[in-house]
Structure formats: structure tokens, C-alpha cells
Design a protein around this motif. Structure first.
Motif, PDB file in Angstrom:
ATOM      1  N   PHE A   1       9.970 -16.067  -9.476  1.00  0.00           N
ATOM      2  CA  PHE A   1      10.190 -17.155 -10.422  1.00  0.00           C
ATOM      3  C   PHE A   1      10.116 -16.688 -11.876  1.00  0.00           C
ATOM      4  CE2 PHE A   1       9.631 -21.569 -11.883  1.00  0.00           C
ATOM      5  CZ  PHE A   1      10.571 -22.165 -11.065  1.00  0.00           C
ATOM      6  N   GLU A   2       9.138 -15.795 -12.148  1.00  0.00           N
ATOM      7  CA  GLU A   2       8.936 -15.353 -13.529  1.00  0.00           C
ATOM      8  C   GLU A   2      10.178 -14.651 -14.057  1.00  0.00           C
ATOM      9  OE1 GLU A   2       5.435 -13.497 -16.147  1.00  0.00           O
ATOM     10  OE2 GLU A   2       5.695 -12.658 -14.160  1.00  0.00           O
ATOM     11  N   GLN A   3      10.611 -13.645 -13.294  1.00  0.00           N
ATOM     12  CA  GLN A   3      11.839 -12.925 -13.706  1.00  0.00           C
ATOM     13  C   GLN A   3      12.988 -13.907 -13.832  1.00  0.00           C
ATOM     14  OE1 GLN A   3      12.201 -10.509 -10.339  1.00  0.00           O
ATOM     15  NE2 GLN A   3      11.197  -8.722 -11.254  1.00  0.00           N
TER      16      GLN A   3
ATOM     17  N   MET B   1       4.410 -15.505 -16.176  1.00  0.00           N
ATOM     18  CA  MET B   1       5.145 -16.404 -15.265  1.00  0.00           C
ATOM     19  C   MET B   1       5.181 -17.831 -15.821  1.00  0.00           C
ATOM     20  SD  MET B   1       4.158 -17.110 -11.328  1.00  0.00           S
ATOM     21  CE  MET B   1       4.889 -18.402 -10.376  1.00  0.00           C
ATOM     22  N   ALA B   2       6.303 -18.475 -15.655  1.00  0.00           N
ATOM     23  CA  ALA B   2       6.373 -19.894 -16.002  1.00  0.00           C
ATOM     24  C   ALA B   2       5.333 -20.593 -15.137  1.00  0.00           C
ATOM     25  CB  ALA B   2       7.760 -20.418 -15.657  1.00  0.00           C
ATOM     26  N   ARG B   3       4.671 -21.580 -15.683  1.00  0.00           N
ATOM     27  CA  ARG B   3       3.651 -22.236 -14.862  1.00  0.00           C
ATOM     28  C   ARG B   3       4.300 -23.087 -13.773  1.00  0.00           C
ATOM     29  NH1 ARG B   3      -0.830 -25.607 -17.211  1.00  0.00           N
ATOM     30  NH2 ARG B   3       0.762 -26.240 -18.685  1.00  0.00           N
ATOM     31  N   LEU B   4       3.673 -23.090 -12.631  1.00  0.00           N
ATOM     32  CA  LEU B   4       4.205 -23.890 -11.529  1.00  0.00           C
ATOM     33  C   LEU B   4       3.196 -24.943 -11.111  1.00  0.00           C
ATOM     34  CD1 LEU B   4       5.764 -21.354  -9.010  1.00  0.00           C
ATOM     35  CD2 LEU B   4       6.951 -22.994 -10.446  1.00  0.00           C
ATOM     36  N   GLY B   5       3.705 -26.139 -10.875  1.00  0.00           N
ATOM     37  CA  GLY B   5       2.889 -27.164 -10.262  1.00  0.00           C
ATOM     38  C   GLY B   5       3.433 -27.357  -8.853  1.00  0.00           C
ATOM     39  N   ILE B   6       2.531 -27.475  -7.886  1.00  0.00           N
ATOM     40  CA  ILE B   6       3.013 -27.660  -6.506  1.00  0.00           C
ATOM     41  C   ILE B   6       2.536 -29.010  -6.017  1.00  0.00           C
ATOM     42  CG2 ILE B   6       3.127 -26.603  -4.221  1.00  0.00           C
ATOM     43  CD1 ILE B   6       1.831 -24.155  -5.632  1.00  0.00           C
ATOM     44  N   TYR B   7       3.480 -29.783  -5.636  1.00  0.00           N
ATOM     45  CA  TYR B   7       3.216 -31.125  -5.145  1.00  0.00           C
ATOM     46  C   TYR B   7       2.675 -30.996  -3.724  1.00  0.00           C
ATOM     47  CZ  TYR B   7       4.681 -36.047  -5.457  1.00  0.00           C
ATOM     48  OH  TYR B   7       4.742 -37.397  -5.566  1.00  0.00           O
ATOM     49  N   ARG B   8       1.705 -31.884  -3.362  1.00  0.00           N
ATOM     50  CA  ARG B   8       1.115 -31.737  -2.024  1.00  0.00           C
ATOM     51  C   ARG B   8       2.162 -31.836  -0.914  1.00  0.00           C
ATOM     52  NH1 ARG B   8      -3.977 -31.096  -2.026  1.00  0.00           N
ATOM     53  NH2 ARG B   8      -4.930 -31.520  -4.023  1.00  0.00           N
TER      54      ARG B   8
ATOM     55  N   GLU C   1      -4.938 -34.695  -8.213  1.00  0.00           N
ATOM     56  CA  GLU C   1      -5.057 -35.153  -6.824  1.00  0.00           C
ATOM     57  C   GLU C   1      -3.768 -34.973  -6.051  1.00  0.00           C
ATOM     58  OE1 GLU C   1      -5.316 -36.939  -9.516  1.00  0.00           O
ATOM     59  OE2 GLU C   1      -4.479 -38.958  -9.307  1.00  0.00           O
ATOM     60  N   ARG C   2      -2.652 -34.824  -6.768  1.00  0.00           N
ATOM     61  CA  ARG C   2      -1.384 -34.661  -6.063  1.00  0.00           C
ATOM     62  C   ARG C   2      -0.704 -33.334  -6.368  1.00  0.00           C
ATOM     63  NH1 ARG C   2      -1.442 -40.338  -6.290  1.00  0.00           N
ATOM     64  NH2 ARG C   2      -1.105 -41.112  -4.190  1.00  0.00           N
ATOM     65  N   ILE C   3      -1.157 -32.681  -7.438  1.00  0.00           N
ATOM     66  CA  ILE C   3      -0.458 -31.470  -7.858  1.00  0.00           C
ATOM     67  C   ILE C   3      -1.442 -30.319  -8.037  1.00  0.00           C
ATOM     68  CG2 ILE C   3       0.890 -30.443  -9.745  1.00  0.00           C
ATOM     69  CD1 ILE C   3       1.893 -33.429 -10.210  1.00  0.00           C
ATOM     70  N   VAL C   4      -1.116 -29.183  -7.430  1.00  0.00           N
ATOM     71  CA  VAL C   4      -1.935 -27.986  -7.611  1.00  0.00           C
ATOM     72  C   VAL C   4      -1.217 -27.117  -8.632  1.00  0.00           C
ATOM     73  CG1 VAL C   4      -2.953 -25.995  -6.446  1.00  0.00           C
ATOM     74  CG2 VAL C   4      -2.518 -28.108  -5.170  1.00  0.00           C
ATOM     75  N   LEU C   5      -1.904 -26.744  -9.715  1.00  0.00           N
ATOM     76  CA  LEU C   5      -1.268 -25.893 -10.734  1.00  0.00           C
ATOM     77  C   LEU C   5      -1.651 -24.442 -10.484  1.00  0.00           C
ATOM     78  CD1 LEU C   5      -1.806 -27.938 -14.007  1.00  0.00           C
ATOM     79  CD2 LEU C   5       0.362 -27.416 -12.905  1.00  0.00           C
ATOM     80  N   VAL C   6      -0.667 -23.555 -10.542  1.00  0.00           N
ATOM     81  CA  VAL C   6      -1.009 -22.133 -10.391  1.00  0.00           C
ATOM     82  C   VAL C   6      -0.530 -21.374 -11.624  1.00  0.00           C
ATOM     83  CG1 VAL C   6      -1.037 -22.081  -7.881  1.00  0.00           C
ATOM     84  CG2 VAL C   6       1.099 -21.643  -9.062  1.00  0.00           C
ATOM     85  N   ASP C   7      -1.265 -20.294 -11.910  1.00  0.00           N
ATOM     86  CA  ASP C   7      -0.971 -19.561 -13.130  1.00  0.00           C
ATOM     87  C   ASP C   7      -0.192 -18.280 -12.927  1.00  0.00           C
ATOM     88  OD1 ASP C   7      -1.621 -21.012 -15.283  1.00  0.00           O
ATOM     89  OD2 ASP C   7      -3.777 -20.635 -15.082  1.00  0.00           O
ATOM     90  N   GLY C   8      -0.069 -17.842 -11.705  1.00  0.00           N
ATOM     91  CA  GLY C   8       0.675 -16.597 -11.510  1.00  0.00           C
ATOM     92  C   GLY C   8       1.027 -16.428 -10.056  1.00  0.00           C
ATOM     93  N   PRO C   9       1.799 -15.383  -9.726  1.00  0.00           N
ATOM     94  CA  PRO C   9       2.243 -15.190  -8.351  1.00  0.00           C
ATOM     95  C   PRO C   9       1.079 -15.022  -7.374  1.00  0.00           C
ATOM     96  CG  PRO C   9       3.281 -13.590  -9.840  1.00  0.00           C
ATOM     97  CD  PRO C   9       2.338 -14.393 -10.658  1.00  0.00           C
TER      98      PRO C   9
END
Ligand SMILES: Nc1ncnc2c1ncn2[C@@H]1O[C@H](COP(=O)(O)OP(=O)(O)OP(=O)(O)O)[C@@H](O)[C@H]1O
Length: 697
Positions: A32-34, A1-8, A215-223
């Protein structure tokens, strides 16, 4: 999966969406990955200030705003808004990297430019400006760039700065607001990134900046990780702590330590992580404790969320402090008979009558709790010289002798009847623990410390051997809602040099926090360690609506309007379990439940329901402590109910106690109001409470 950052902000928006729309957001980003392989359908925004902003379609109405850096495969989810609002928001935004802090900043340059003209006009006649005392070099050290510097130089009041939070670059705003609050540049650095830094960062590398902004962005590595974050959008504290929080969690202290900070700054979060950290180091057993059962339930729930291993969970015990004393007492003596409040008053009344002393029942009971028990006074001689700090009414030697006789008789009566109060159980449990060489706990963690009584502190002191990391304390003296005042040193706990403070509020919007703080500004509040507590520097990262204040002619009209307000929130998609109603009296809270139910809105008393029950919950302001809701209504904020005359000692009788009583009531209202995450509604009937201030201060 493309990496996603999620803003608070994205998570806040997400939490507000209706379930069906949330499901749709889940679908969009699960794919998102597909989608990134097949070519993501991210719409460009015509006329955008920054071409890297795109939108993604959630459904016919909703759009996500996504930032797409040129290099790498990291996407940043920024906002969820209705179609038009999403385009308007994205058109004006600009993403840049702060050269000094290395953080990514998303801001609205156009708004900065537009506001500058008005500021310049106002500043031209002002005698002084907000940052006159600081040279450009100080501001430059925080990466304050040319446009923001000109803006900051034109500010004359901190209110202007607060109003600009929405559009200024975030870390530059954090630095400015910290400096405006009087913090030293070093303290501001600590707040922003944990330590002072002289490094300069590559301002072209947006991806590295995103990675540097936890502090403002949570990074996730997969679904799976993404869905976990979406499932608990307000529990990102599980995976991310601000550097100022992390430092306290990880520290190795030589003795007891504590964390202070305003409402919603994450003291409880820090306390939970600290328990988890100490448990992971393998040194148990650990006691996590506080003073109400609603609170200890929510601490236990937080730990369940945090503790992933059974070993860690097993070494942590969450227990109400009175349950601890009760257990220790019962193991030795069997179950105690407890004196009911009513019986206690009756005993005091009889003693006062018999001795014919000119003191009220309330005065005698308080003198017993706040002098005799608090200071372990056991004889007339001790009482004669006992500190009566916080007790306003002065007593001469003759009066003291009279009062002591009453206090003594009361204690003898308890012995004669073989009955106990929660305090005397605590005193006995402390005696039992002190006599024991082996202590039951290796670490003790205390939340909401400001409301514990000295006898409870002594119990906790006796339940853990003195040593490194023995006691960790989280609390906020400005949220004291009972009359317990304690000097930690007097109960054998020394935190000097091991005290930290948190300033960023993660719960409440800046608008609600500012209004609440204005209500308690100017109060003189002790810090439990021989100094004074301050509210300087508290701020919130999120914005929302200002509090809504409404007065009515009668209670009936007020409650009818409450039902309309709650229906409006429900209509807007707020779940019933996320709505809380606070009243000074249990009776008024019960009336609110009845009125809501009559209007077809499921509602229950706060004592009987939890968030999962999916009903609107109403309760006393005292019960709101430690909880939080998306929407809060504070009702009955009337002249004679807030404060209630019965809870206030008349100034003529005892001036100092009067001041303390008023402060406690004011802080109680502050506590109730700061439980709100997004919306605060305050109503009254007749004349409003003297504590309420108009929204412009
Ligand atoms: N690092 C963080 N990241 C995200 N959310 C956080 C963080 N720290 C705290 N929060 C959130 O802020 C809210 C308030 O946290 P917490 O209850 O720990 O604050 P508190 O200082 O104990 O508040 P109060 O004194 O008002 O009871 C919670 O919703 C919590 O999840």
C-alpha cells in the motif's frame, strides 16, 4: 505508509477467505505504501451514491472496497467481496459523521428510503408506534438525522428495527436499539461512547471521525501492525476495547466487583485485560480461575497473547479452581484418594436401604451438595433450620430428621474410608487457607462465575485478603449449565454498587443471537446478588444467515445429513478447526465423529483436540462452554434427548427442582448455539425438542 483504518466487517470478510486469497490481500495491502506514492490503483465507482468509495483489485474475482476521504492520507478498508457484489455494496453506501457522537457512519440511504414507504403503510393502521414515548429532542441528542428520524417514527415493532440494522447509520442504530430495549438515554450514551456528551462535532472531517470510532475501526500505522491484525483477525480485542469494557478493566474498586453480560459480550476479554492491568500495576500474585480445564486452557492462551512482558506473565497464575484446592490440600496432607461417582452412588444406595428412607439416591446426593455443603451445615439442629432455597420438595421435621441421618452416615462413611470428593477437598483447603494469615493471592479473577459451587467460592474468598480489587467476577446467569446457585453475599463477597453489564455481542451474528435469546426469553433467572438477571438490550454488531433447522426420520439420516452439511462448510473454505459439533450426550458426539471420519472428514472428540489440530471437533454441550467456532452444528435436538428424561426431576416429585432442571437444559442449548460466529445448524430426528422455536418466533 499511508495510514490504514480497517473496518471490523473487513476483518470478518478476510477471515472467511481461502488462504490463497488471504495471501493476496496481504500482498495488496503490504504494498500500500509504495502504491500510494506511485498513485494507487483505486477504481472509481460509476453512479456511486458517494464518490469517496472506491474498489481495489485483489485478484480476478475479489475486490476490496476502500473509503478515501478527500483530505489526509488515511484510507479505510471496508469490505472484501466478489466483483459484482463489491460494486453493488459500494454504489449504495454513504459515509457521514454523526454530529452528536462524532463517529463515522457507513450506511445505505437508498434502503432507508425504500423501506420507509412499506413502514408508513404498516404504521398507518397500528395502534401505537415503537418510539411514541420519546420526543424528537431525545433522539436528536444522539444525532438521529431527519431521514432516520422519519424512519424511526414509523416503526411499530423492535423486529423492524433489528431488520434495518444492516442499512441504518451505525451509531444511530445503536442508540435506537438501546432506547427500544428500555435503556435510559444516559445508559445508551454510556454504551455508545462511555459517557454522556453535549459536544457537537465537525461533520465535514471524516478523518477525525474515523479516529473517533475505535469500536468499529482498527487503525494501523505500518505493514507490521497490519499483518499482525490480519494474522489474528478475531483478536482485535487485544488492541481495542469498547468504552464499556475499558471502564471495567481500568476501574479501581474499593472491594470485589463483577461484570455480567450475555454470550459473546467480551466478559472473558475483560477478565483477561483486568488481570493484565492489575499485573502491570505491580501488585501480584494474581489468580485467574474458572471451573473447567478446557476453559482454563483457553484463558491461559488468551493471556499469552495479551501479556507482552515476562514480569506480567509471571505474576499471573491461571488455574482451574479444583486444581487450586487439590494443590493446597496435597501440600498439607499428601494426595487425597478420590471417591468415584459410581462408588458414591453405591454408598447412598446402601444408606437409603439401611435406613429405609423414601428418598432417591439423586435426592440425597443433591441435598448433601446443595444444602449441607453449600451452607456449611454441620449438625442436625443446623439442618433443621437451613435454608433450602432452590430445593423444591418440602420436608417436615420428621422427614428432615431421617434425611439428616442419611447425610450424616454418608459423611461418616467418607471419613471411615478416608476418601474425598472434589467438594470436601475444597472445604478442607478452605479451612487450611482460613487458618493462614498470609493469603496466597493479592487479586483473584473468576470467569464463568455462574457455575461455581459455594464451596469453591469460599475457597476463593479465603485465598485473598479482603480489600480493594480483591475479587473480580465475570459471569452470565443465563448461561448456568450446572445446578449451582449461590448468593455472593452468603459466601462473603459483596459486589453491590460495583457491578457492570456488557450488551454488545462481538461473536455471534444478530440472526443467531436473536433466535437464541427468543429461546430463553421469559425464564426467571437470579443474578447471584439478590436480584433477577435480564437479557434486555443484548445485541450484535454483525449480520449473517439465520440458523438452519432440520428434522429427520432417523438418527442415521440425521448423521448422514450432518456429514453433508460439514462437507458443504469445508467446501466453502471454512477450516476444519473452526467447525464445532455439539450434542447433549457424549455418545452421540462420538457417533458424529465416527460418521464424519467414514465420510473422509478429519474429526475428533473435543476433549482430545484443539483448534490448531485442524480437525472438526465434536463434544458435549457442556464442553462447548467458553469456546467459539465459525460454524456450529447442534445435533440430536430431539424431544426425548433434549432434555433427557434422566436429567429432569419429574414435576410430580418436586416441582421447583423440575423447573430448575428444565431451565438448566434450556440454557445449555442456548450456550451451545451461541458458540457460533457465522453459521448455526440445528438438527433432530423424530419429534423436535420442546426448546426449539420456529424462526419466526
Ligand atoms: N472489544 C472487542 N473487540 C473485538 N472483539 C471482541 C471485543 N470484545 C470481545 N470480542 C470478541 O468477542 C468474542 C467473545 O468474547 P468473550 O469470549 O470474551 O465473550 P464472553 O462474554 O466471555 O462470552 P461467553 O459468555 O459466551 O463465553 C471473542 O471472539 C472476542 O475476541
Amino acid at each position: 505508509m499511508a495510514r490504514l483504518g480497517i473496518y471490523r466487517d473487513f476483518l470478518r470478510d478476510y477471515a472467511r477467505l481461502e488462504r490463497s486469497v488471504q495471501d493476496r490481500v496481504d500482498e495488496v495491502f503490504q504494498e500500500f505504501e509504495q502504491a500510494t506514492h506511485a498513485g494507487l490503483h483505486l477504481e472509481r465507482i460509476q453512479g456511486a451514491a458517494d464518490p469517496r468509495f472506491r474498489t481495489i483489485r485483489i485478484n480476478q474475482y475479489w475486490r476490496g472496497v476502500v473509503l478515501v476521504p478527500e483530505s489526509g492520507d488515511l484510507y479505510l478498508l471496508l469490505k472484501v467481496l466478489g466483483h459484482d457484489a463489491a460494486y453493488r455494496w459500494a454504489e449504495r453506501r454513504h459515509a457521514s459523521v454523526n454530529a452528536a457522537t462524532g463517529r463515522i457512519e457507513i450506511w445505505d440511504i437508498t434502503a432507508v428510503e425504500e423501506t420507509q414507504t412499506q413502514l408508513d403503510a404498516m404504521a398507518s393502521t397500528a395502534p401505537r408506534r415503537l418510539f411514541d414515548h420519546l420526543g424528537d429532542a431525545v433522539l436528536n441528542r444522539f444525532g438521529v438525522e431527519a431521514k432516520v428520524l422519519a424512519f424511526a417514527r414509523a416503526l411499530t415493532d423492535v423486529i423492524q428495527l433489528e431488520a434495518a440494522q444492516e442499512f441504518l447509520p451505525e451509531t444511530q442504530y445503536d442508540a435506537l436499539i438501546g432506547l427500544a430495549a428500555g435503556l435510559t438515554p444516559e445508559a445508551v450514551w454510556e454504551e455508545i461512547s462511555g459517557s454522556v456528551s453535549a459536544e457537537r462535532y465537525d461533520t465535514e472531517d471524516l478523518v477525525a471521525a474515523i479516529e473517533r470510532t475505535p469500536e468499529r475501526i482498527v487503525l494501523v500505522d505500518g505493514p507490521d501492525e497490519l499483518m499482525e491484525v490480519f494474522r489474528h483477525p478475531f483478536a482485535t480485542w487485544k488492541i481495542y476495547l469498547h468504552p464499556s469494557q475499558e471502564r471495567v478493566v481500568q476501574a479501581a474498586y474499593k472491594g470485589s466487583a463483577r461484570v455480567t453480560g450475555g454470550p459473546g459480550t467480551g466478559k472473558t476479554v475483560v477478565a483477561l485485560h483486568r488481570a493484565h492491568h492489575l499485573a502491570s500495576l505491580g501488585a501480584g500474585p494474581i489468580l485467574v480461575t474458572t471451573f473447567t480445564s478446557t476453559l482454563s486452557d483457553s484463558l491461559a492462551a488468551g493471556l499469552r497473547l495479551l501479556a507482552d512482558s515476562e514480569k506480567v506473565r509471571d505474576s499471573i497464575e491461571v488455574r482451574h479452581v479444583d486444581h487450586l484446592s487439590y494443590r493446597i490440600f496435597s501440600e498439607e496432607h499428601g494426595r487425597p484418594a478420590i471417591l468415584a461417582d459410581r462408588e458414591e452412588k453405591e454408598i447412598w444406595r446402601r444408606i437409603a436401604r439401611k435406613l429405609d428412607v423414601p428418598f432417591s439416591v439423586a435426592f440425597l446426593a443433591e441435598e448433601w451438595r446443595h444444602v449441607v455443603l453449600a451452607q456449611q451445615v454441620s449438625s442436625a439442629a443446623d439442618y433443621l433450620v437451613a435454608k433450602r432455597a432452590g430445593r423444591g420438595r418440602r420436608l417436615g421435621a420428621r422427614q428432615k430428621a431421617q434425611v439428616w441421618q442419611a447425610l450424616w452416615d454418608f459423611q461418616e462413611e467418607l471419613k471411615r474410608r478416608r476418601v474425598w470428593t472434589y467438594e470436601t477437598i475444597c472445604v478442607e483447603a478452605t479451612r487450611l487457607l482460613s487458618a493462614q494469615a498470609a493469603k496466597p493471592y493479592r487479586h483473584v479473577i473468576v470467569d464463568e462465575a455462574q457455575d461455581l459451587h459455594p464451596v469453591q467460592w469460599r475457597l476463593l474468598r479465603a485465598s485473598v485478603a479482603e480489600g480493594p480489587d480483591d475479587i473480580f467476577i465475570a459471569g452470565d446467569s443465563h448461561q448456568r449449565i450446572y445446578n449451582n446457585r449461590v448468593s455472593l453475599r452468603d459466601v462473603g463477597i459483596n459486589v453491590t454498587g460495583r457491578s457492570s453489564r456488557l450488551n454488545i455481542n462481538y461473536r455471534t451474528t444478530a440472526e443467531i443471537l436473536a433466535w437464541g435469546l427468543a429461546m430463553i426469553r421469559g425464564e426467571t433467572v437470579d443474578d447471584m446478588n439478590g436480584g433477577l438477571d435480564t437479557i434486555k438490550g443484548y445485541r450484535s454488531l454483525v449480520h449473517g444467515m439465520p440458523p438452519e433447522l432440520r428434522g429427520f426420520g432417523s438418527q442415521r439420516n440425521e448423521l448422514d445429513a450432518l456429514a453433508v452439511k460439514v462437507a458443504e462448510w469445508l467446501e466453502a473454505g471454512v477450516e476444519p478447526g473452526a467447525i464445532g459439533i455439539a450434542a447433549r450426550s457424549g455418545m452421540l458426539a462420538d457417533s458424529a465423529v465416527a460418521v464424519l471420519e467414514r465420510s473422509g472428514i478429519p474429526a475428533k472428540s473435543l476433549a482430545k483436540a484443539r483448534e490448531e489440530d485442524g480437525v472438526v471437533r465434536a463434544g458435549t454441550m457442556h464442553r462447548m462452554k467458553g469456546l467459539e467456532f465459525r460454524c456450529v452444528a447442534v445435533i440430536g435436538a430431539n424431544e426425548h434427548q433434549l432434555p433427557p428424561a434422566s436429567a429432569i426431576t419429574p414435576a410430580a416429585e418436586d416441582e421447583l427442582t423440575h423447573i430448575h432442571d428444565m431451565q438448566r437444559e434450556r440454557c445449555l442449548l442456548f450456550v451451545a448455539c451461541t458458540r457460533a460466529r457465522e453459521r448455526l445448524y440445528v438438527s433432530w430426528h423424530g419429534a423436535p425438542s420442546p426448546f426449539l422455536i420456529s424462526q419466526d418466533g
